[in-house]
Scaffold this active site. Structure first.
Site, mmCIF file in Angstrom:
data_model
loop_
_atom_site.group_PDB
_atom_site.id
_atom_site.type_symbol
_atom_site.label_atom_id
_atom_site.label_comp_id
_atom_site.label_asym_id
_atom_site.label_seq_id
_atom_site.Cartn_x
_atom_site.Cartn_y
_atom_site.Cartn_z
ATOM 1 N N ASP A 82 57.405 95.375 73.774
ATOM 2 C CA ASP A 82 57.556 96.825 73.904
ATOM 3 C C ASP A 82 58.074 97.447 72.620
ATOM 4 O OD1 ASP A 82 60.115 95.569 74.422
ATOM 5 O OD2 ASP A 82 60.843 97.513 75.140
ATOM 6 N N GLU A 177 62.502 95.021 76.238
ATOM 7 C CA GLU A 177 63.722 94.714 75.483
ATOM 8 C C GLU A 177 64.413 95.984 75.023
ATOM 9 O OE1 GLU A 177 66.054 93.773 71.717
ATOM 10 O OE2 GLU A 177 64.431 95.197 72.074
#
Length: 411
Positions: A82, A177
Site C-alpha cells: 500500500d 502498513e
C-alpha cells in the site's frame, strides 16, 4: 541488475494501492489486491512455485534452500504494497532523470513542485545516478514499492543462480502498513520464518533497529447544547472545548519542532458540533516511559480545560499501535550484525539508525518474528517530491543476496 529492478519498480508504481484508514476491511482497499495478483503471478513465472495471494491481500512465497546444511535459519524478506493516503496515488506518472548531474529537479506535471538540493542534501551523493520521481501531481510510491521491486529482483536472482548457497527464504508482501494494520492477519505459522527484514528504509547503507513506540489517543467531548439566544451561563460548546485543548498543546512537543530521539504529541483529526466533539492524536516516543509521560500530559491538559466546563464530560481512550522493536532485537544482536556486514559486502559503509515512525517490523518483532529495517533507497516519502535512485535499489538487491549468503556461511 539496476535495469531489472527499475523496470519492476516502474511497473508497480502505476498501480494505485492507497490504503484507507476509514475502511474496516482487510485489506482496507480492494485495489491493493491488483498489485498482489501481479506479484503472485510474477513470482510463479520466475519459479517460486508456492507463490499465492491470500484472502487478506497478502502475498506469500518460498525460495527453496540451496545448501546442504540443515541448521540455516529461515529468513523472511518483506515489504508493503500500500501507499500512504496522505497524498494522491492515483494516476502515477513516473519520470526518470537519467545520469543526474546535480542541481534542483523541477517536476514536469506541476512545475511548482521542485526537489531542492537545499532540502534534500542526499542528492549531492546521487550525481551520476538515474533518479526516479513522480511528475509532481501524485506521490511516487517508493514507500514501499522500491522494497517490493528489490525483493522480487533478488528472488529472480536466487532462482536463476542455484549455485549461490542460502537457506530457505520466505517472501511476504503486506497490505495496509501505512494505516497501522499491515500485519493484523499475517499467518506466522504459515510463514514459517525464524526472523525477517523489512525493506522499507531510506538512505542506501542504512540499517534501522529502533522505532518509536506509538499509541493513538481519542478524546470524545460531550458539551452542553443550548439555543444561542438563551445560552448565557448555560451553553458549553464542545467545539470551543476541543479548540482549547489543541491550543494548550506544548509547541515544543510537535512533529514540526522535534527531531532525533525527541517524541511528540500530534493531533491528527478534529470534528464536532456544539453538543459533541472528537479529537484524534498520535503519541510517539522511543521509550515506554516517555510515551506514558506524554499521554499523562495530554490527559492533564484535557482535565484542566474541562474544569472550566462543569456541565461537560469526556472520555480519554488510548490504543497501542506498536512498540520500539529494539527491545526485541537487542535479544538477537546477530540479526542486525549480519545485516551490517551484508551492507558492507554490497559496497557501502553501514549506518545504524532509528526510525521516527514504525514499520511492519515493529509489530512483527513483538509477534515473535524479530525484524529490523533495511534501506530501500527512497526519499521524501508520502509527498509529490518522493524520489529513488536506480543504483541505490540495485545496492538493496545486492544486500539481500549477501545477507542470505552470510547466514548460510555462518550456520
Amino acid at each position: 541488475m539496476a535495469d531489472s529492478v527499475t523496470d519492476r519498480f516502474l511497473r508497480y508504481v502505476v498501480i494505485d494501492t492507497q490504503s484507507d484508514a476509514r475502511s474496516p476491511t482487510q485489506p482496507s482497499t480492494e485495489k491493493q489486491k491488483n498489485l498482489g495478483r501481479l506479484l503472485a503471478e510474477e513470482l510463479l513465472a520466475i519459479g517460486v512455485t508456492d507463490a499465492h495471494l491470500d484472502e487478506h491481500g497478502y502475498v506469500y512465497g518460498t525460495i527453496p534452500a540451496t545448501t546442504s546444511k540443515n541448521n540455516v535459519p529461515v529468513i523472511c524478506f518483506t515489504a508493503h504494497m500500500d501507499t500512504a493516503p496522505d497524498f494522491s496515488g492515483t494516476g502515477v506518472k513516473p519520470q526518470v532523470v537519467k545520469n543526474y548531474q546535480g542541481g534542483d529537479i523541477q517536476l514536469v506535471g506541476d512545475r511548482t513542485q521542485v526537489i531542492r538540493v537545499s532540502e534534500h542534501p542526499v542528492l549531492k551523493d546521487l550525481v551520476g545516478h538515474d533518479i526516479v520521481t513522480s511528475d509532481g501531481t501524485t506521490l511516487l510510491g517508493a514507500d514501499d514499492k522500491a522494497g517490493i521491486a528489490e525483493i522480487m529482483s533478488a528472488a529472480e536472482f536466487f532462482i536463476n543462480n542455484p549455485d549461490i548457497k542460502h537457506g530457505a527464504i520466505r517472501i511476504l508482501f503486506t497490505t495496509d502498513e501505512e494505516i497501522g494494520r499491515g500485519v493484523d492477519k499475517v499467518d506466522l505459522k504459515k510463514l514459517g520464518a525464524d526472523f525477517g527484514y523489512t525493506m522499507d528504509g531510506e538512505t542506501a547503507g542504512t540499517i534501522e533497529d529502533e522505532t518509536f513506540s506509538a499509541d493513538a489517543v481519542e478524546i470524545a467531548i460531550k458539551g452542553v447544547a443550548m439555543h444561542p439566544g438563551f445560552a448565557y451561563g448555560k451553553m458549553e460548546n464542545a467545539i470551543r472545548i476541543a479548540g482549547a485543548i489543541i491550543d494548550r498543546l506544548p509547541k515544543d512537543q510537535a512533529p514540526e519542532t522535534t527531531k532525533g530521539r525527541d517524541g511528540f504529541i500530534h493531533p491528527t483529526g478534529i470534528s464536532g458540533v456544539m453538543e459533541k466533539a472528537n479529537l484524534s492524536f498520535i503519541v510517539r516516543d522511543f521509550t515506554e516511559e516517555g510515551l506514558k509521560t506524554k499521554e499523562a500530559l495530554l490527559e492533564k491538559i484535557t482535565n484542566d480545560v474541562m474544569a472550566g466546563y462543569p456541565g461537560s464530560t469526556y472520555t480519554f481512550t488510548v490504543k497501542e499501535q506498536y512498540c520500539n522493536m529494539k527491545v526485541v532485537l537487542d535479544r538477537h544482536p546477530e540479526i542486525v550484525e549480519y545485516a551490517v556486514e551484508a551492507i558492507r559486502r554490497a559496497g557501502m559503509e553501514p549506518v545504524r539508525g532509528s526510525i521516527r515512525g514504525g514499520t511492519d517490523g515493529s509489530r512483527l518483532s513483538f509477534m515473535g518474528l524479530p525484524c529490523p529495517n533495511i534501506f530501500a533507497g527512497g526519499h521524501a516519502f508520502h509527498s509529490p517530491l518522493e524520489f529513488v535512485s536506480s543504483q541505490d535499489m540495485e545496492k538493496a538487491v545486492k544486500t539481500i543476496v549477501e545477507l542470505a549468503r552470510l547466514w548460510e556461511e555462518r550456520a
